[in-house]
Design a protein around this motif. Structure first.
Motif, PDB file in Angstrom:
ATOM      1  N   GLY A  28      -6.852  15.585 -71.364  1.00  0.00           N
ATOM      2  CA  GLY A  28      -7.133  14.173 -71.063  1.00  0.00           C
ATOM      3  C   GLY A  28      -6.916  13.291 -72.279  1.00  0.00           C
ATOM      4  O   GLY A  28      -6.328  12.201 -72.187  1.00  0.00           O
ATOM      5  N   GLY A  62      -9.639  14.201 -65.875  1.00  0.00           N
ATOM      6  CA  GLY A  62      -8.675  14.151 -64.777  1.00  0.00           C
ATOM      7  C   GLY A  62      -8.207  12.740 -64.465  1.00  0.00           C
ATOM      8  O   GLY A  62      -7.114  12.548 -63.898  1.00  0.00           O
ATOM      9  N   ILE A  63      -8.997  11.735 -64.850  1.00  0.00           N
ATOM     10  CA  ILE A  63      -8.622  10.333 -64.556  1.00  0.00           C
ATOM     11  C   ILE A  63      -7.315   9.966 -65.242  1.00  0.00           C
ATOM     12  O   ILE A  63      -6.359   9.538 -64.570  1.00  0.00           O
ATOM     13  CB  ILE A  63      -9.765   9.367 -64.945  1.00  0.00           C
ATOM     14  N   THR A 118       0.247   9.604 -64.601  1.00  0.00           N
ATOM     15  CA  THR A 118       1.462  10.195 -64.032  1.00  0.00           C
ATOM     16  C   THR A 118       1.749   9.610 -62.646  1.00  0.00           C
ATOM     17  O   THR A 118       2.899   9.340 -62.306  1.00  0.00           O
ATOM     18  CB  THR A 118       1.327  11.723 -63.921  1.00  0.00           C
ATOM     19  N   MET A 119       0.698   9.384 -61.856  1.00  0.00           N
ATOM     20  CA  MET A 119       0.891   8.828 -60.511  1.00  0.00           C
ATOM     21  C   MET A 119       1.440   7.405 -60.540  1.00  0.00           C
ATOM     22  O   MET A 119       2.280   7.024 -59.734  1.00  0.00           O
ATOM     23  CB  MET A 119      -0.450   8.825 -59.760  1.00  0.00           C
ATOM     24  N   TRP A 174      -9.281  21.029 -70.654  1.00  0.00           N
ATOM     25  CA  TRP A 174      -9.062  19.821 -69.851  1.00  0.00           C
ATOM     26  C   TRP A 174      -9.446  18.569 -70.616  1.00  0.00           C
ATOM     27  O   TRP A 174      -8.808  17.516 -70.484  1.00  0.00           O
ATOM     28  CB  TRP A 174      -9.838  19.913 -68.525  1.00  0.00           C
ATOM     29  N   THR A 190     -11.965   5.663 -68.113  1.00  0.00           N
ATOM     30  CA  THR A 190     -12.196   6.982 -68.710  1.00  0.00           C
ATOM     31  C   THR A 190     -13.319   6.926 -69.735  1.00  0.00           C
ATOM     32  O   THR A 190     -14.231   7.766 -69.728  1.00  0.00           O
ATOM     33  CB  THR A 190     -10.910   7.507 -69.369  1.00  0.00           C
ATOM     34  N   ILE A 209      -5.083  11.986 -66.581  1.00  0.00           N
ATOM     35  CA  ILE A 209      -4.034  12.948 -66.221  1.00  0.00           C
ATOM     36  C   ILE A 209      -3.389  12.564 -64.890  1.00  0.00           C
ATOM     37  O   ILE A 209      -2.158  12.540 -64.754  1.00  0.00           O
ATOM     38  CB  ILE A 209      -4.616  14.377 -66.158  1.00  0.00           C
ATOM     39  N   VAL A 210      -4.221  12.226 -63.908  1.00  0.00           N
ATOM     40  CA  VAL A 210      -3.710  11.876 -62.581  1.00  0.00           C
ATOM     41  C   VAL A 210      -3.155  10.453 -62.565  1.00  0.00           C
ATOM     42  O   VAL A 210      -2.026  10.212 -62.114  1.00  0.00           O
ATOM     43  CB  VAL A 210      -4.830  12.023 -61.520  1.00  0.00           C
ATOM     44  N   ALA A 211      -3.943   9.503 -63.066  1.00  0.00           N
ATOM     45  CA  ALA A 211      -3.563   8.088 -62.939  1.00  0.00           C
ATOM     46  C   ALA A 211      -2.280   7.755 -63.705  1.00  0.00           C
ATOM     47  O   ALA A 211      -1.403   7.058 -63.177  1.00  0.00           O
ATOM     48  CB  ALA A 211      -4.709   7.202 -63.418  1.00  0.00           C
TER      49      ALA A 211
END
Length: 445
Positions: free
Chosen positions: A75, A278-279, A285-286, A71, A259, A281-283
């Motif tokens: 990231g 995860g910050i 793409t979102m 992970w 991050t 990865i999520v942010a």
């Protein structure tokens, strides 16, 4: 090799893991098959072998795909891809490069020192991903076989690994050694560790910089790096596209800042470093900075390589192969100076083929128990400190350290070229660490 090193008390499973260890080493070093496919082979082999043993849970080797290190890698890859797409890497490079002048040997040294300083405070994996993303426009401006590109791709990950020696939080082996010493009543403060680690890191970085200059014949002539920086491009002619790019760049800067902040302060907030990954990865793409095509373009083969390395390290540790061979030392009366050399080089050897965290976890307790061999003139802290510092000197293969794997994922450097740092730092690192630790412990005592 298995029959030569096997012990009569070894189980069938231990012997099969020993076979896998030598087979994986041979395949990684000879490049007979692609390195990532060796990682897949390791996991498949362990699932088959452990699946025949009712006492083993074979699927935990498949679960290395979701390990925290994976992970953390992911990231870093998302940050690197986001910086590349928004051209933030070019903007950062435009500000950074003038500080180092135009001579390639100073540019290389400046980037290595910058990488080392950052890795003292945050993950060397994240540092390498960020720095390689930042300097990627240099690779684009040079020939694919450029010696300067190769020197950068060896210098940056090596500086990240070595820089981790500088602080307790810079590398997991440092924290393991400090924790083990505290358990026996020896307390090392953050500043005291910096006094121990930073001089060694500085010397090793300078030595490796000189080695790179000599090996790749990096000259002193000025180098004019032509970058296609976003200035007056067709994209900016379209007001809507330019506005969207600016918005994405703002989002990217915000995600990068948040991050990095949580990577630096993860100890204070109690947030695992892997969770912070995860910050981005999520942010990214979102919020539309990265799309499906960008995600598909990430170097997934590198994650396969790392997952295989983690699985192999787990098997070696669980089957107690490393501890078995190291424990043989406890039955032999050895001169303390020779003992330091053995532990330093055994640490490097093990850390090249398994996690340096796992290698340190195995070796430090054994080292503390063997301190009775010394004449009493040495501090009990000597061997654990040598082990922790030597663990950061394992650089032989792409799988040896996450920073090496990230550099290898660019496709601009061959696996065999990591041997330059693996052999030079692997030999000089433990020797210089032993000398400095002996000097420092004698002063503090």
């Amino acid at each position: 090799m298995m029959y030569w090193l096997s012990d009569p008390d070894f189980t069938r499973t231990q012997n099969l893991v020993l076979v896998l260890l030598f087979m994986a080493i041979a395949l990684w070093m000879t490049e007979a098959i692609p390195p990532f496919s060796v990682g897949i082979l390791v996991i498949g082999y362990l699932v088959v072998v452990m699946g025949t043993d009712e006492n083993q849970h074979a699927m935990r080797y498949v679960q290395t795909w979701s390990d925290g290190v994976i992970w953390l890698f992911l990231g870093g890859f998302f940050l690197a891809e986001g910086m590349k797409k928004t051209k933030l890497d070019e903007a950062l490079l435009k500000r950074l490069l003038p500080k180092f002048g135009k001579k390639p040997h100073f540019i290389l040294f400046g980037l290595m020192v910058t990488t080392a300083l950052i890795s003292m405070l945050m993950s060397n994996t994240a540092t390498t991903a960020m720095m390689i993303a930042t300097v990627s426009p240099i690779f684009a401006s040079l020939d694919k076989k450029s010696n300067f590109s190769k020197a950068l791709l060896l210098g940056i990950p090596t500086a990240a690994s070595i820089g981790g020696m500088g602080t307790i939080i810079g590398s997991a082996p440092n924290a393991i050694a400090v924790g083990a010493l505290e358990a026996v009543g020896i307390h090392i403060s953050f500043l005291e560790w910096m006094i121990i680690g930073i001089p060694i890191a500085a010397v090793l970085i300078y030595v490796f910089w000189k080695i790179l200059l000599r090996r790749y014949r990096i000259g002193r002539d000025e180098m004019d790096i032509q970058l296609s920086l976003p200035n007056g491009t067709e994209e900016e002619a379209n007001h809507f596209v330019a506005k969207e790019l600016r918005l994405q760049k703002i989002i990217m800067i915000a995600v990068l800042t948040v991050t990095l902040f949580f990577w630096l302060t993860s100890k204070w907030f109690g947030i695992p470093i892997a969770a912070v990954s995860g910050i981005p990865i999520v942010a990214l793409t979102m919020l539309g900075v990265l799309d499906a095509d960008d995600v598909r373009a990430l170097p997934w083969d590198t994650l396969m390589l790392v997952a295989g390395g983690l699985a192999l390290g787990m098997a070696i540790q669980e089957q107690e192969l490393a501890s078995h061979f190291v424990d043989q030392l406890s039955h032999v009366q050895i001169n303390f100076y020779l003992l330091m050399l053995l532990f330093g080089f055994i640490t490097v050897l093990l850390s090249n083929f398994m996690s340096n965290t796992a290698a340190t976890t195995i070796l430090v307790p054994i080292a503390l128990s063997l301190m009775s061999i010394s004449s009493g003139d040495f501090s009990p802290a000597v061997l654990p400190l040598v082990i922790a510092l030597s663990a950061s000197c394992a650089l032989l293969l792409p799988v040896s350290t996450p920073p090496n794997a990230i550099a290898f994922s660019t496709g601009l450097i061959k696996q065999s070229e990591f041997r330059l740092g693996g052999i030079s730092i692997g030999l000089f690192g433990p020797l210089s660490s032993i000398v400095w630790v002996l000097v420092i412990t004698s002063i503090f005592n």
